[in-house]
Design a protein around this motif. Structure first.
Motif, mmCIF file in Angstrom:
data_model
loop_
_atom_site.group_PDB
_atom_site.id
_atom_site.type_symbol
_atom_site.label_atom_id
_atom_site.label_comp_id
_atom_site.label_asym_id
_atom_site.label_seq_id
_atom_site.Cartn_x
_atom_site.Cartn_y
_atom_site.Cartn_z
ATOM 1 N N ASN A 15 52.608 46.130 18.104
ATOM 2 C CA ASN A 15 53.526 45.526 17.137
ATOM 3 C C ASN A 15 54.664 46.498 16.833
ATOM 4 O OD1 ASN A 15 54.227 43.404 15.232
ATOM 5 N ND2 ASN A 15 53.624 44.821 13.618
ATOM 6 N N PHE A 16 55.909 46.007 16.893
ATOM 7 C CA PHE A 16 57.058 46.888 16.719
ATOM 8 C C PHE A 16 58.292 46.053 16.430
ATOM 9 C CE2 PHE A 16 57.801 45.210 20.793
ATOM 10 C CZ PHE A 16 59.108 45.484 21.175
ATOM 11 N N PHE A 17 59.417 46.722 16.261
ATOM 12 C CA PHE A 17 60.708 46.045 16.168
ATOM 13 C C PHE A 17 61.790 47.017 16.584
ATOM 14 C CE2 PHE A 17 64.428 44.025 14.271
ATOM 15 C CZ PHE A 17 64.187 42.697 14.573
ATOM 16 N N LEU A 18 62.686 46.566 17.461
ATOM 17 C CA LEU A 18 63.853 47.340 17.880
ATOM 18 C C LEU A 18 65.049 46.417 17.855
ATOM 19 C CD1 LEU A 18 62.452 49.333 20.960
ATOM 20 C CD2 LEU A 18 63.070 50.293 18.730
ATOM 21 N N ASN A 19 66.015 46.702 17.000
ATOM 22 C CA ASN A 19 67.167 45.815 16.875
ATOM 23 C C ASN A 19 67.952 45.714 18.176
ATOM 24 O OD1 ASN A 19 68.796 44.144 15.051
ATOM 25 N ND2 ASN A 19 70.396 45.670 15.401
ATOM 26 N N TYR A 20 68.009 46.811 18.933
ATOM 27 C CA TYR A 20 68.745 46.833 20.198
ATOM 28 C C TYR A 20 67.812 46.751 21.409
ATOM 29 C CZ TYR A 20 73.156 48.009 17.854
ATOM 30 O OH TYR A 20 74.287 47.974 17.072
ATOM 31 N N GLY A 21 66.579 46.323 21.187
ATOM 32 C CA GLY A 21 65.604 46.316 22.280
ATOM 33 C C GLY A 21 65.983 45.456 23.461
ATOM 34 N N CYS A 22 66.767 44.401 23.237
ATOM 35 C CA CYS A 22 67.157 43.502 24.320
ATOM 36 C C CYS A 22 68.592 43.714 24.788
ATOM 37 C CB CYS A 22 66.970 42.049 23.882
ATOM 38 S SG CYS A 22 65.260 41.579 23.529
ATOM 39 N N ILE A 23 69.270 44.730 24.256
ATOM 40 C CA ILE A 23 70.670 44.983 24.611
ATOM 41 C C ILE A 23 70.728 46.037 25.711
ATOM 42 C CG2 ILE A 23 72.936 45.663 23.754
ATOM 43 C CD1 ILE A 23 71.891 43.062 22.584
ATOM 44 N N ALA A 24 71.054 45.613 26.929
ATOM 45 C CA ALA A 24 71.072 46.516 28.091
ATOM 46 C C ALA A 24 72.025 47.675 27.869
ATOM 47 C CB ALA A 24 71.471 45.735 29.339
ATOM 48 N N GLY A 25 71.619 48.849 28.374
ATOM 49 C CA GLY A 25 72.451 50.038 28.270
ATOM 50 C C GLY A 25 72.149 50.900 27.066
ATOM 51 N N THR A 26 71.289 50.439 26.159
ATOM 52 C CA THR A 26 70.930 51.228 24.983
ATOM 53 C C THR A 26 69.608 51.950 25.219
ATOM 54 O OG1 THR A 26 69.683 49.421 23.930
ATOM 55 C CG2 THR A 26 72.065 49.523 23.524
ATOM 56 N N LYS A 27 69.361 53.002 24.439
ATOM 57 C CA LYS A 27 68.096 53.718 24.589
ATOM 58 C C LYS A 27 66.922 52.847 24.135
ATOM 59 C CE LYS A 27 68.083 56.233 20.142
ATOM 60 N NZ LYS A 27 67.988 57.590 19.534
ATOM 61 N N GLU A 28 67.183 51.955 23.170
ATOM 62 C CA GLU A 28 66.135 51.044 22.735
ATOM 63 C C GLU A 28 65.733 50.097 23.869
ATOM 64 O OE1 GLU A 28 68.848 51.716 21.056
ATOM 65 O OE2 GLU A 28 68.346 52.206 18.962
ATOM 66 N N HIS A 29 66.725 49.646 24.633
ATOM 67 C CA HIS A 29 66.415 48.747 25.748
ATOM 68 C C HIS A 29 65.653 49.479 26.848
ATOM 69 C CE1 HIS A 29 67.351 46.317 29.426
ATOM 70 N NE2 HIS A 29 66.997 45.359 28.597
ATOM 71 N N LYS A 30 65.989 50.715 27.089
ATOM 72 C CA LYS A 30 65.241 51.492 28.085
ATOM 73 C C LYS A 30 63.782 51.632 27.666
ATOM 74 C CE LYS A 30 69.236 54.171 29.704
ATOM 75 N NZ LYS A 30 69.867 55.515 29.789
ATOM 76 N N LEU A 31 63.550 51.827 26.369
ATOM 77 C CA LEU A 31 62.176 51.912 25.880
ATOM 78 C C LEU A 31 61.490 50.555 26.004
ATOM 79 C CD1 LEU A 31 59.836 53.327 24.517
ATOM 80 C CD2 LEU A 31 60.981 53.016 22.309
ATOM 81 N N MET A 32 62.221 49.484 25.742
ATOM 82 C CA MET A 32 61.667 48.144 25.898
ATOM 83 C C MET A 32 61.219 47.907 27.333
ATOM 84 S SD MET A 32 61.229 45.354 24.005
ATOM 85 C CE MET A 32 60.175 44.035 24.623
ATOM 86 N N GLU A 33 62.024 48.363 28.292
ATOM 87 C CA GLU A 33 61.656 48.237 29.704
ATOM 88 C C GLU A 33 60.371 49.003 30.003
ATOM 89 O OE1 GLU A 33 62.892 46.617 32.242
ATOM 90 O OE2 GLU A 33 64.856 45.894 31.582
ATOM 91 N N LYS A 34 60.232 50.191 29.425
ATOM 92 C CA LYS A 34 58.999 50.960 29.623
ATOM 93 C C LYS A 34 57.794 50.204 29.076
ATOM 94 C CE LYS A 34 60.908 55.678 29.575
ATOM 95 N NZ LYS A 34 60.883 56.993 28.860
ATOM 96 N N ILE A 35 57.959 49.640 27.894
ATOM 97 C CA ILE A 35 56.849 48.943 27.251
ATOM 98 C C ILE A 35 56.352 47.794 28.111
ATOM 99 C CG2 ILE A 35 56.236 47.499 25.273
ATOM 100 C CD1 ILE A 35 58.178 49.227 23.597
ATOM 101 N N VAL A 36 57.264 46.958 28.633
ATOM 102 C CA VAL A 36 56.839 45.769 29.362
ATOM 103 C C VAL A 36 56.379 46.083 30.784
ATOM 104 C CG1 VAL A 36 58.360 44.310 27.996
ATOM 105 C CG2 VAL A 36 59.159 45.178 30.205
ATOM 106 N N ASN A 37 56.652 47.293 31.274
ATOM 107 C CA ASN A 37 56.281 47.634 32.642
ATOM 108 C C ASN A 37 55.089 48.575 32.739
ATOM 109 O OD1 ASN A 37 58.200 46.393 34.647
ATOM 110 N ND2 ASN A 37 59.689 47.306 33.243
ATOM 111 N N ASN A 38 54.627 49.107 31.622
ATOM 112 C CA ASN A 38 53.523 50.076 31.667
ATOM 113 C C ASN A 38 52.435 49.651 30.688
ATOM 114 O OD1 ASN A 38 54.676 52.458 33.408
ATOM 115 N ND2 ASN A 38 56.318 51.907 31.985
ATOM 116 N N ASN A 39 51.700 48.623 31.069
ATOM 117 C CA ASN A 39 50.640 48.098 30.216
ATOM 118 C C ASN A 39 49.629 47.352 31.067
ATOM 119 O OD1 ASN A 39 51.422 45.109 30.346
ATOM 120 N ND2 ASN A 39 53.336 46.056 29.630
ATOM 121 N N ASN A 40 48.530 46.973 30.450
ATOM 122 C CA ASN A 40 47.484 46.214 31.143
ATOM 123 C C ASN A 40 47.416 44.775 30.642
ATOM 124 O OD1 ASN A 40 46.539 48.547 32.597
ATOM 125 N ND2 ASN A 40 45.554 49.244 30.711
#
Length: 426
Positions: free
Chosen positions: A207-232
């Motif tokens: 559970n989390f929230f990132l205002n810029y999580g879906c905005i490409a080119g931001t550090k928040e979006h890079k973290l969002m990409e990590k989250i959705v690609n490194n899980n089970n």
């Protein structure tokens, strides 16, 4: 209203030698946000392990009272909020408490809920509790030290680095930001909606929230990409809660599919939904639900035909509240006018996620439809999840299609509302 009783001790509500057939009801309607948070986390833990302590149901509004009276068949024991949390802290389900300062750390409370669910600990701010409630409880995590002055990004990165492999899925929870009036730099003006916390904890969701999580080119979006690609987690990833940031001619990312380039997510609109930890304990739907017989209509090419659809059935909070009232009104009108043609056929979109998260509620809707004989249920946009399946890559898309086909079988429907930006799916 539910009668309100005060229980004086843990032994009076918890018998360790038997499985309970009654329900512990906690009224938190007037509780402060920190007390609600603690009670909801306890509810999630108890409903995750209901064999020893019994299930828990929280009353937060009149809608909770309706569903409790409508669907519960067990004996009810009601307990005051602080006593419940005290009992919870002293139970074997809890390993300790999480120390935090609510007023100073409201921004990262969604992330603290993740930690609480993974570590089986209860957040406590002693500004809202008597210190005696924790004097004999182990301090397991000190957020006032470890996450002092942490931002949304910092706290999300922390739970990603430390707990991603201990979670089972994804949830987004706005901590109270003014994202609609100030999307670029929203101030924290409100509080989180505590409704979904029990389910997040029960399922150990990230559970989390990132205002810029879906905005490409931001550090928040890079973290969002990590989250959705490194899980089970299962794919496509169903995102609980709701993300209505960036309303530019519509909510750009609410369906979640176009939030990341992998297009492997879809929305499960559940922001504010209460007691899913309790409702999801009921037996999942495995035998197809029965729909009303099709209307006896002989097709003629000379005629024009329309179908009237009640939308937004993907939003489970609406299903629990507004659509519930509409269905009751519909049944009343049809019964009053059963000799006329006013009870016309009507289609309702209904989230297939209810098959597993709230099977008793979806069965209630089907049972209500039998009273009219003219109501039917179809899948909302765009099938198993509110999503844009045409954007998904082939492997994820195939899994989505399989899930949607299974939903159709269990709901006995062959109709879907589809929303897309572009592309197609089989």
């Amino acid at each position: 209203m539910i009668p309100f009783l005060f229980v004086t001790g843990i032994l009076s509500i918890f018998n360790m030698t038997q499985k309970f057939t009654y329900l512990n009801v906690v009224n938190i309607t007037e509780s402060s946000i920190p007390i609600k948070v603690s009670a909801k986390i306890c509810s999630g833990l108890f409903n995750r392990n209901n064999s020893m302590y019994g299930e828990v149901y929280t009353i937060e509004n009149s809608v909770d009272e309706f569903w409790l009276n409508e669907l519960n068949n067990n004996e009810i024991d009601t307990i005051e909020d602080i006593r419940f949390i005290d009992n919870c802290l002293n139970s074997k389900l809890v390993t300790g408490y999480l120390k935090y300062n609510f007023l100073e750390q409201k921004l990262i409370l969604p992330q603290l809920i993740t930690i609480a669910g993974v570590k089986n600990i209860i957040p406590i701010d002693t500004n809202y509790f008597d210190y005696n409630i924790i004097k004999n409880i182990k301090l397991d995590f000190d957020a006032t030290d470890i996450l002092k002055n942490a931002s949304l990004y910092d706290s999300t990165l922390y739970i990603y680095n430390n707990y991603i492999n201990n979670t089972t899925g994804l949830a987004k929870m706005d901590p109270g930001l003014d994202i609609h009036n100030h999307p670029f730099n929203p101030p924290l003006i409100g509080d989180i909606n505590t409704g979904l916390i029990d389910f997040i904890v029960k399922k150990k969701l990230f559970n989390f929230f990132l205002n810029y999580g879906c905005i490409a080119g931001t550090k928040e979006h890079k973290l969002m990409e990590k989250i959705v690609n490194n899980n089970n987690w299962e794919k496509p990833i169903g995102v609980y809660g709701y993300d209505d940031t960036w309303q530019l001619g519509g909510n750009l990312f609410e369906a979640e599919t176009n939030c990341v380039k992998e297009h492997n997510m879809g929305q499960i609109a559940t922001s504010g939904v209460t007691n899913l930890a309790y409702f999801s304990n009921k037996n999942r739907i495995t035998v197809p639900l029965k729909q009303n017989p099709d209307p006896n209509i002989t097709y003629s090419p000379r005629n024009k035909y329309i179908a009237l659809v009640v939308g937004d059935g993907d939003n489970i909070n609406m299903i629990k509240d507004d659509r519930r009232k509409w269905m009751i009104e519909r049944v009343s009108e049809c019964i009053l006018n059963q000799t006329s043609k006013k009870c016309y056929p009507l289609l309702w979109t209904l989230s297939p996620q209810l098959l597993k998260t709230a099977p008793d509620i979806i069965k209630w809707y089907y049972n209500m439809s039998y009273k009219t004989g003219a109501d039917y249920f179809i899948l909302p946009p765009s099938g198993d999840l509110y999503s844009y399946p045409a954007q998904m890559n082939e492997d994820v898309q195939n899994m989505f299609i399989n899930n949607t086909e299974n939903d159709c079988k269990l709901m006995s429907t062959n109709t879907i509302i589809e929303w897309e930006w572009f592309g197609n799916w089989a």
